[in-house]
Design a protein around this motif. Structure first.
Motif, short mmCIF file in Angstrom:
data_model
loop_
_atom_site.label_atom_id
_atom_site.label_comp_id
_atom_site.label_asym_id
_atom_site.label_seq_id
_atom_site.Cartn_x
_atom_site.Cartn_y
_atom_site.Cartn_z
N CYS A 1 1.30 -4.70 2.16
CA CYS A 1 -0.12 -5.05 2.36
C CYS A 1 -1.00 -4.41 1.29
O CYS A 1 -2.10 -4.89 1.02
N ILE A 2 -0.53 -3.34 0.66
CA ILE A 2 -1.34 -2.68 -0.36
C ILE A 2 -1.59 -3.60 -1.55
O ILE A 2 -2.65 -3.54 -2.19
N SER A 3 -0.62 -4.48 -1.86
CA SER A 3 -0.80 -5.38 -3.00
C SER A 3 -1.91 -6.40 -2.75
O SER A 3 -2.49 -6.94 -3.70
N LEU A 4 -2.23 -6.64 -1.47
CA LEU A 4 -3.29 -7.59 -1.13
C LEU A 4 -4.68 -7.02 -1.41
O LEU A 4 -5.63 -7.76 -1.64
N VAL A 5 -4.80 -5.70 -1.38
CA VAL A 5 -6.13 -5.08 -1.47
C VAL A 5 -6.32 -4.25 -2.74
O VAL A 5 -7.38 -3.65 -2.92
N THR A 6 -5.33 -4.22 -3.62
CA THR A 6 -5.43 -3.40 -4.83
C THR A 6 -6.62 -3.82 -5.69
O THR A 6 -7.39 -2.98 -6.17
N LYS A 7 -6.79 -5.13 -5.87
CA LYS A 7 -7.91 -5.60 -6.70
C LYS A 7 -9.25 -5.34 -6.03
O LYS A 7 -10.25 -5.07 -6.69
#
Length: 536
Positions: free
Chosen positions: A41-47
């Motif tokens: 899920c971290i890759s969804l909010v990195t940007k």
């Protein structure tokens, strides 16, 4: 030989598929559902984190996380997972599977919530707190790998054991899918409640203050499925193989499994003591282990290491690849919440069309095709598709070819999951002795996470844009997406070669694979046989 097998273990090996098998799959599988959700899920909010915390007022471009911060946020959980796999794997063989199982789950619940509550007066403080809690979240997740696999393998029958263990791991696909769906729902809800202009129209107003709640809610949601399964995990009895072969308590093993299987089983304490007297209690760092299982451990660690370099690189940075080919629009054309929505939609589509089906193809076919064939096939096709994407890379960047790129890219996920991503989890839980099973699975899984760390940190730097504007700002030049895909193709080819070190365990009992049910000849019998061969 099989005649030395304990009755309670033989009953588990030949048991028909029953309700308790499915209960064990769900209980162990929900841990993996949570693991996958929390890790990806971290890759969804990195940007989104970059836009909120690293945008300079007046800057013409949306804020982005600096490379070192992005690498830390994406990779720190893997560092924790690696440490947790080694520690809890060892502890699972020392204290028992069940006792350690509860510890890992509570750690995951607490740290999921804490990650969403990350605090600090400025960007560095928030990122440091987030990384701290995600490390310990990873530590708990790490324990779930060896314990879930070991518990499921020790509960299963030998006919469908591969499918049961693979089904536990297949919950990872649903975790990834749920992460994408939940991010779509949250981002769409906030976008409707707090509309904002695109970045091109209003750079500051495109990231509404409420966007800070979005990433926190997405991260904290991972605590829910873990908390819901805690009670059921604690109700599961300890596995008979640990109780009988490691704790040496045949009476308790028979009593526990009599309730589970609903049959009367004999304790056979004498046989347990007989097995103990045969001197098979060798440790991990012994010549006996090296002779019997050294190449097996090399095979499971090397293939998992190589697989995870490719698999986690693809998963964590698919948003960058989709942006590079233009499938996700440029950040400046969207608001912050819209960008989260589109990244989540892309990840959900990939998970739905390739990741989840791949896992369940493995579940359906692993006990028919065998572990070796599926792993070899998976690595082969991953290699083929990586090179097919990389070599004509410029062809795929044209707008009319983007759908073709996404289809090919999806197929690499399909054959990762209908292939080594599932089998590298299954095999280490089947081929090592009971007293070292959790430890060896933990070592194999930790090697995989070392590969994930290489992928998370290495691919981020490798795929950095080489345009002059970024170089002038201090960003390192990278080898680009094309060459990164070539490197991943080579990695997959090496995985195919190391697969030949891994034994086939289809249709065999755990004791048959580990040699624990082999009755060694006594010296007197051995000498009598030799005497018969000496001519009079």
């Amino acid at each position: 030989m099989a005649k030395n097998q304990l009755q309670v273990l033989n009953a588990l090996d030949v048991a028909k598929t029953q309700w308790y098998h499915f209960t064990a799959i769900v209980i162990a599988g929900m841990g993996f559902f949570t693991d996958a959700y929390d890790l990806f899920c971290i890759s969804l909010v990195t940007k989104l984190l970059g836009r909120i915390y690293y945008h300079s007022p007046g800057d013409a471009k949306p804020g982005t996380l600096p490379p070192n911060v992005s690498a830390a946020v994406n990779g720190v959980a893997f560092c924790g997972t690696l440490a947790g796999q080694l520690f809890f794997g060892w502890l699972g063989d020392k204290m028992g599977r069940k006792r350690v199982y509860g510890m890992t789950l509570m750690l995951m619940v607490i740290c999921s919530v804490a990650s969403g509550l990350s605090f600090g007066h400025e960007a560095k403080g928030v990122m440091a707190t987030l990384c701290f809690f995600r490390f310990w979240l990873g530590f708990g997740i790490g324990g779930d790998y060896p314990l879930s696999a070991t518990i499921m393998s020790e509960y299963a029958n030998k006919k469908t054991r591969g499918a049961f263990i693979a089904a536990v791991f297949a919950m990872q696909g649903f975790g990834i899918l749920t992460g994408g769906i939940f991010a779509i729902i949250i981002s769409a809800s906030f976008k409707a409640a707090f509309p904002s202009p695109t970045y091109e129209i209003d750079p500051v107003g495109s990231t509404v203050p409420q966007a800070d709640f979005v990433w926190r809610i997405i991260l904290m949601f991972g605590a829910l499925p873990a908390a819901l399964t805690y009670y059921w995990r604690m109700k599961m009895p300890e596995t008979a193989r640990y109780t009988a072969l490691v704790a040496k308590n045949a009476k308790k093993a028979a009593a526990d499994m009599s309730k589970v299987l609903q049959v009367d089983l004999e304790a056979e304490q004498e046989k347990v003591e007989s097995i103990q007297r045969q001197g098979k209690d060798f440790g991990l760092f012994t010549k006996q282990f090296l002779r019997r299982h050294g190449l097996h451990l090399l095979g499971t660690t090397s293939t998992w290491f190589l697989l995870d370099i490719a698999f986690y690189s693809q998963n964590l940075f698919q948003k960058d690849i989709f942006s590079a080919i233009g499938w996700i629009p440029a950040a400046k054309t969207m608001s912050a919440l819209e960008e989260v929505y589109k990244i989540a939609r892309a990840q959900t589509l990939i998970a739905l069309c390739s990741t989840v089906p791949g896992y369940w193809f493995t579940v359906a076919l692993i006990d028919k095709m065998g572990r070796f064939a599926i792993q070899l096939m998976g690595f082969f096709f991953m290699t083929v598709f990586m090179f097919a994407l990389a070599i004509p890379y410029n062809h795929w960047t044209h707008k009319e070819n983007r759908i073709g790129f996404v289809v090919m890219y999806s197929l690499t996920f399909f054959f990762a999951n209908f292939g080594p991503n599932a089998t590298t989890f299954v095999v280490p839980a089947e081929i090592f002795p009971a007293r070292l099973r959790s430890t060896c699975h933990g070592i194999s899984a930790a090697a995989g996470k070392a590969g994930a760390i290489v992928g998370a940190f290495g691919f981020l730097y490798a795929a950095q844009s080489q345009d002059k504007s970024k170089v002038d700002k201090g960003y390192p030049t990278g080898i680009g997406v094309k060459n990164s895909l070539i490197v991943l193709g080579v990695v997959n080819f090496l995985g195919m070669l190391f697969t030949f070190l891994v034994p086939e365990s289809k249709g065999k009992s755990l004791e048959e694979m580990s040699g624990e049910n082999e009755e060694e000849e006594s010296p007197s019998e051995e000498s009598r046989q030799q005497a018969r061969t000496v001519p009079v």
